[in-house]
Write an enzyme that holds these catalytic residues in place. Structure first.
Site, short mmCIF file in Angstrom:
data_model
loop_
_atom_site.label_atom_id
_atom_site.label_comp_id
_atom_site.label_asym_id
_atom_site.label_seq_id
_atom_site.Cartn_x
_atom_site.Cartn_y
_atom_site.Cartn_z
N ASP A 51 20.41 -48.49 -4.89
CA ASP A 51 20.94 -47.50 -5.83
C ASP A 51 22.44 -47.73 -5.97
OD1 ASP A 51 18.65 -46.11 -6.32
OD2 ASP A 51 18.94 -44.73 -4.65
N ASP A 81 16.48 -41.87 -2.56
CA ASP A 81 16.87 -40.62 -1.91
C ASP A 81 16.09 -39.40 -2.39
OD1 ASP A 81 18.03 -40.60 -4.38
OD2 ASP A 81 20.08 -40.83 -3.64
N ASP A 100 11.40 -40.91 -5.60
CA ASP A 100 11.56 -42.28 -5.10
C ASP A 100 10.48 -42.63 -4.09
OD1 ASP A 100 13.81 -42.75 -6.59
OD2 ASP A 100 15.19 -42.03 -5.05
P1 ATP Z 1 21.85 -43.70 -9.11
O1 ATP Z 1 20.49 -43.88 -9.65
O2 ATP Z 1 22.58 -44.95 -8.85
O3 ATP Z 1 21.94 -42.73 -7.99
P2 ATP Z 1 22.81 -41.75 -10.99
O4 ATP Z 1 23.25 -40.74 -10.03
O5 ATP Z 1 23.66 -41.98 -12.19
O6 ATP Z 1 22.67 -43.15 -10.35
P3 ATP Z 1 20.75 -40.02 -11.81
O7 ATP Z 1 21.09 -39.05 -10.76
O8 ATP Z 1 19.34 -40.30 -12.14
O9 ATP Z 1 21.37 -41.41 -11.47
O10 ATP Z 1 21.51 -39.54 -13.12
C1 ATP Z 1 21.21 -40.06 -14.40
C2 ATP Z 1 22.24 -39.60 -15.39
O11 ATP Z 1 22.17 -38.17 -15.54
C3 ATP Z 1 23.67 -39.88 -14.97
O12 ATP Z 1 24.10 -41.11 -15.40
C4 ATP Z 1 24.44 -38.77 -15.64
O13 ATP Z 1 24.76 -39.13 -16.96
C5 ATP Z 1 23.47 -37.62 -15.67
N1 ATP Z 1 23.72 -36.72 -14.55
C6 ATP Z 1 23.86 -37.03 -13.26
N2 ATP Z 1 24.06 -35.94 -12.50
C7 ATP Z 1 24.04 -34.89 -13.35
C8 ATP Z 1 24.15 -33.48 -13.18
N3 ATP Z 1 24.33 -32.93 -11.99
N4 ATP Z 1 24.08 -32.71 -14.28
C9 ATP Z 1 23.89 -33.26 -15.48
N5 ATP Z 1 23.76 -34.56 -15.70
C10 ATP Z 1 23.83 -35.40 -14.66
#
Ligand code: ATP
Length: 910
Positions: free
Chosen positions: A333, A644, A648
């Site tokens: 990730d 996490d 997943d």
């Molecule tokens: P990774 O998969 O590497 O952990 P990530 O945290 O970007 O990356 P997700 O948590 O799936 O992956 O988030 C996807 C997208 O959703 C992010 O790129 C962001 O644009 C949006 N996002 C992330 N966190 C929030 C939140 N708390 N509230 C609203 N939108 C969010």
């Protein structure tokens, strides 16, 4: 006060308020801290009692339950019957020593495993004194009010008092893996355990929704405790390697027994003395069986696990130790694993212009400045104001000031938005008072946004934040500085986002609808096209310090690294370039970056190749991770995958090594994983792979060391019988060699440090046999040299006037000295003993010293001479022994040199 903590007190048959009364607690405020502490005293920790281990006697007896030991016991009894009491005593002595060593090792390995298990502790959310807090789950007591949400492991048996679309996976209890729906209705008392929908059972996993429940049973009183009691002792895990070795030992034992029988037959045919031939056959059997092997495997794996734990990788399933060494691809990730997951909003783009934010970390000190560096006037820029409000209100994180440090409780992305709002003077408590939240659509990786509904002065306000593309779908206008609505300029928003993501910033869009009617629907279906875009908040999340070097180390070890993220392709590309996953201009290499949409478009045939080629997967949903693992596995890869969240879990289970995050990961992910990183750091995976390779190396070294002795001993006896000559080594002497050298010499290889260059060779092929051709050749070479030299020296001594006992003592010492010399050669698979430094493993020096003392005792102590049939030998004999051993060692070294000259050769590659 009498508290009913028994699961038999049918809590499922009572309405929630009666359970609350029964357990003297409060359905909203929970217990008081004092009351909880008092109950903890009374009811004890919420822990399962240690698995009922077999009694001491059984555990000791178990040490004798081995085919080899049966052979030895039979031999001991027969020799006793033949009135060979000394031999018989030695054989029984060996059996007992072996049992003691086995018993100690087993206990040590068990307690080491137990210790590792406790390193990954479960936490629980509990309401006490009206405040939600996180405690270690073993501190829960009956009456505690526990809050559950998706991803949690249920920490005790709970009678639910409220829930919202709560689904629980009860496979730990029922074996049924489909999640079951829970609610708080009262059930008939006769409802069977599996159907008690209003009870959440300890050890089960929350897969969706949320809820809260009162603890009705803890520790051994829970249903899980009941099952635990029934099942009893913990299962002993077999790894592919131990299974292979068990099979190998079995075949070897049968073959050796057959050979012993042949030897006996040949002896009889040559009309040799039956008793002598029989003892010789036994000598062959006990000599040729590698007794030390099972112990060496257990110890080497246990040491490997301990080393991994000190490098912050906790192994949950033993097979992972060896699989790690064969890993060919690591899928990691981005957020939190390759990056720090410490977000700071650096810029806010509004349709009116770009605002820069100063200040680092989570301290709400810093300023918002316009393009000229002048402080931005938040009141004069409505879009900026609404963007900050959206960030602060669609938010479940909290800012905490602990000591001198500011910290985030909750999601760092949300934390960063709270901090920037606070820098502009918007504080959560104030906002909660002026714009109370009425409803929320929570964030999920699939949804990619979060929206909340607030009560305004005269109407309702909808606020939202999320991934730019998703938010554009929800918007039909954009806001000007004066608050007026303008037509949505998608192209301009996207190009602003691209500009920010290309700098590696994580970009979230914000939107508002300030004039919602209280009667309007507020759900996922009603949002699209109803909001006004206010801005883009761009936050930095620096790559972890060790990420780039760990990626480079993986690459030089022939291990592919792939970044998987839900984030935007632009941000992913920039971060990937920074940590070395993409060279310079990664975007121009076709196929190196795939998005979730690309993945969906790929056909089943195209998928494996495309996935194998790409290094970055952006905007990927957790469900797609499973497809990625499968595609890579179909290309023959051994895949390590990090994760996490709840979603997943399938990918973690499918992966050859599922890796969960110890800090940021949910209990569901940890449960599905083979390994848990206590620091969530990518570099830790690389370290674990390195340790995994070392474990396999050390096992190979032990096998390469031990087998020649065993084969040599067997052959010496076989030859003596076949030629009708006197035995150069007696059965008791063979037992002496095997027992003392395995402990004093062989086991020390388990402490061998990692080979230099362990991460510059390609991964081990998991399908490769234990004994490669090269390994077999070397083992045969050493065995032959051992037999020939021992035989020759034995005959030479006899021919030069030595007595039989002296000549045998010489042969015995030659065996041991050659083994000791060869031990140094086995310390490295490729490099010579001189190159690795003779003194670089002090355990070996210690072992060799102990062995030397033992040899002097057996050679010179009259009592031992009597028992083992040995005799003192002169200094000149020692010189001959060392000289012959040196010649053997030189020949082995030359053979090693010959192989080392060829590139990429090691004992573990065929
Ligand atoms: P990774 O998969 O590497 O952990 P990530 O945290 O970007 O990356 P997700 O948590 O799936 O992956 O988030 C996807 C997208 O959703 C992010 O790129 C962001 O644009 C949006 N996002 C992330 N966190 C929030 C939140 N708390 N509230 C609203 N939108 C969010």
């Amino acid at each position: 006060m009498s508290i009913s903590v028994s699961t038999t007190a049918a809590h499922h048959g009572l309405p929630a308020h009666e359970v609350v009364l029964l357990l003297e607690t409060d359905p909203h405020r929970g217990l008081s801290g004092d009351e909880a502490a008092e109950r903890l005293e009374r009811f004890g920790l919420n822990r399962l009692p240690p698995a009922a281990t077999a009694g001491l006697l059984v555990r000791i007896l178990r040490q004798f339950h081995h085919p080899l030991i049966y052979v030895l016991l039979a031999a001991g009894m027969i020799t006793a019957g033949l009135k060979e009491f000394v031999d018989s005593a030695v054989i029984f002595g060996v059996v007992i020593v072996n049992a003691i060593v086995g018993f100690i090792q087993e206990s040590k390995a068990e307690s080491a495993l137990e210790g590792l298990r406790s390193m990954v502790r479960t936490r629980a959310k509990v309401v006490r004194d009206g405040r939600e807090r996180i405690v270690a789950s073993d501190e829960l007591v009956p009456g505690d009010l526990v809050v559950l949400e998706a991803g949690d492991k249920v920490p005790a048996d709970l009678r639910l008092v409220r829930e919202s679309e709560l689904f629980v996976n009860e496979s730990a209890l029922t074996g049924e893996s489909a999640p079951v729906s829970k609610d708080e209705v009262v059930l008939p008392e006769t409802t069977p355990v599996a159907d008690r929908r209003n009870i959440a059972y300890s050890g089960t996993l929350v897969t969706a929704g949320d809820g809260a429940g009162i603890v009705v049973a803890t520790g051994a009183e829970t249903e899980l405790g009941e099952i635990h009691r029934l099942v009893g002792a913990a299962e002993i895990v077999q790894t592919p390697l131990t299974a292979k070795l068990a099979w190998f030992s079995k075949i070897l034992t049968i073959a050796i027994l057959g050979l012993a029988a042949v030897t006996f037959g040949v002896g009889l045919l040559r009309s040799q003395d039956a008793v002598e031939t029989f003892t010789a056959a036994i000598a062959l059997a006990v000599g040729a069986i590698p007794e030390g092997l099972p112990a060496a495997v257990t110890i080497t794996l246990a040491i490997g696990m301990a080393r991994m734990a000190t490098r912050r990788a906790v192994i949950r399933r033993l097979p992972a130790v060896e699989t790690l060494g064969s890993t060919t691809v690591i899928c990691a990730d981005k957020t939190g694993t390759l990056t720090e997951n410490e977000m700071t909003v650096q810029s806010i783009w509004t349709p009116h212009g770009l605002i820069q934010v100063t200040g680092t970390g989570y301290a709400p000190t810093g300023a918002l400045c316009d393009a000229n560096g002048a402080p931005a006037d938040v009141d004069a820029n409505a879009a900026l104001r609404w963007s900050l409000l959206a960030g602060a209100c669609t938010n479940d994180a909290a800012l905490a000031h602990e000591g001198t440090q500011w910290q985030i409780v909750g999601d760092p992305t949300e934390g960063a938005m709270l901090v920037v709002a606070a820098k502009a003077g918007f504080h959560p408590e104030q906002l909660a008072a002026t714009m109370p939240r009425v409803a929320a659509i929570t964030f999920s990786s699939e949804r990619q946004y979060m929206a909340t509904l607030h009560r305004g002065e005269s109407n309702h306000v909808v606020l939202a934040k999320g991934a730019v593309e998703r938010m554009l779908d929800l918007c039909n206008a954009q806001m000007g500085a004066d608050g007026a609505l303008q037509p949505l300029n998608r192209a301009k928003v996207l190009s602003a986002a691209a500009m920010l993501t290309s700098r590696g910033l994580r970009v979230l869009a914000t939107a508002v609808r300030a004039d919602a009617d209280p009667s309007d629907d507020f759900d996922e279906a009603s949002l699209p096209g109803s909001l006004t875009l206010t801005g883009l908040q761009a936050m930095s999340d620096p790559p972890r310090a060790a990420a780039a070097s760990a990626v480079a180390a993986c690459h030089s070890a022939g291990i592919g690294v792939k970044m998987i993220t839900g984030d935007h392709a632009g941000t992913a590309t920039a971060v990937a370039t920074e940590v070395g996953l993409l060279d310079g201009d990664g975007a121009t290499t076709p196929g190196s970056i795939l998005t979730g949409t690309d993945l969906t478009a790929l056909s089943a045939e195209e998928c494996p190749d495309a996935v194998d080629r790409a290094s970055v997967f952006a905007r990927v949903s957790p469900e797609q991770k499973l497809r990625l693992v499968q595609a890579l596995q179909s290309k023959g890869h051994v895949v390590a995958m990090t994760g996490d969240g709840v979603n997943d879990a399938p990918a973690l289970r499918q992966a050859s090594i599922g890796v969960a995050m110890g800090r940021g990961g949910t209990e569901v992910a940890k449960d599905a994983a083979d390994m848990v990183l206590t620091d969530d750091d990518f570099a830790t995976i690389e370290a674990a792979v390195e340790e995994g390779r070392a474990v396999f190396d050390n096992l190979t070294k032990f096998i390469a060391w031990t087998l020649p002795t065993n084969i040599g001993e067997g052959l010496v006896i076989l030859a003596a019988i076949a030629f009708g000559a006197a035995l150069p080594i007696l059965p008791t002497q063979i037992l002496w060699i095997n027992m003392t050298t395995a402990v004093a010499l062989g086991l020390m290889l388990a402490f061998e440090p990692k080979e230099a260059g362990i991460m510059t060779r390609p991964p081990r092929d998991p399908g490769q046999p234990l004994l490669t051709r090269r390994l077999v050749t070397r083992i045969l070479l050493v065995s032959t040299l051992l037999v020939a030299s021992a035989w020759w020296l034995f005959e030479w001594e006899l021919g030069n006037g030595a007595g039989l006992d002296e000549a045998r003592t010489t042969a015995l010492n030659l065996f041991v000295v050659v083994e000791a010399f060869y031990l140094f050669s086995c310390r490295s698979l490729t490099r010579s003993a001189w190159r690795i430094g003779v003194f670089s493993n002090r355990w070996i020096i210690l072992g060799v010293t102990a062995q030397a003392i033992a040899q002097f005792c057996i050679t010179y102590l009259p009592a031992m001479n009597m028992v083992f049939g040995t005799a003192p030998i002169g200094a000149d004999v020692w010189i001959r022994i060392v000289a012959v051993a040196a010649v053997v060692t030189i020949v082995v070294a030359l053979d090693k040199l010959r192989h080392a000259a060829a590139p990429a050769m090691s004992l573990s590659s065929p």
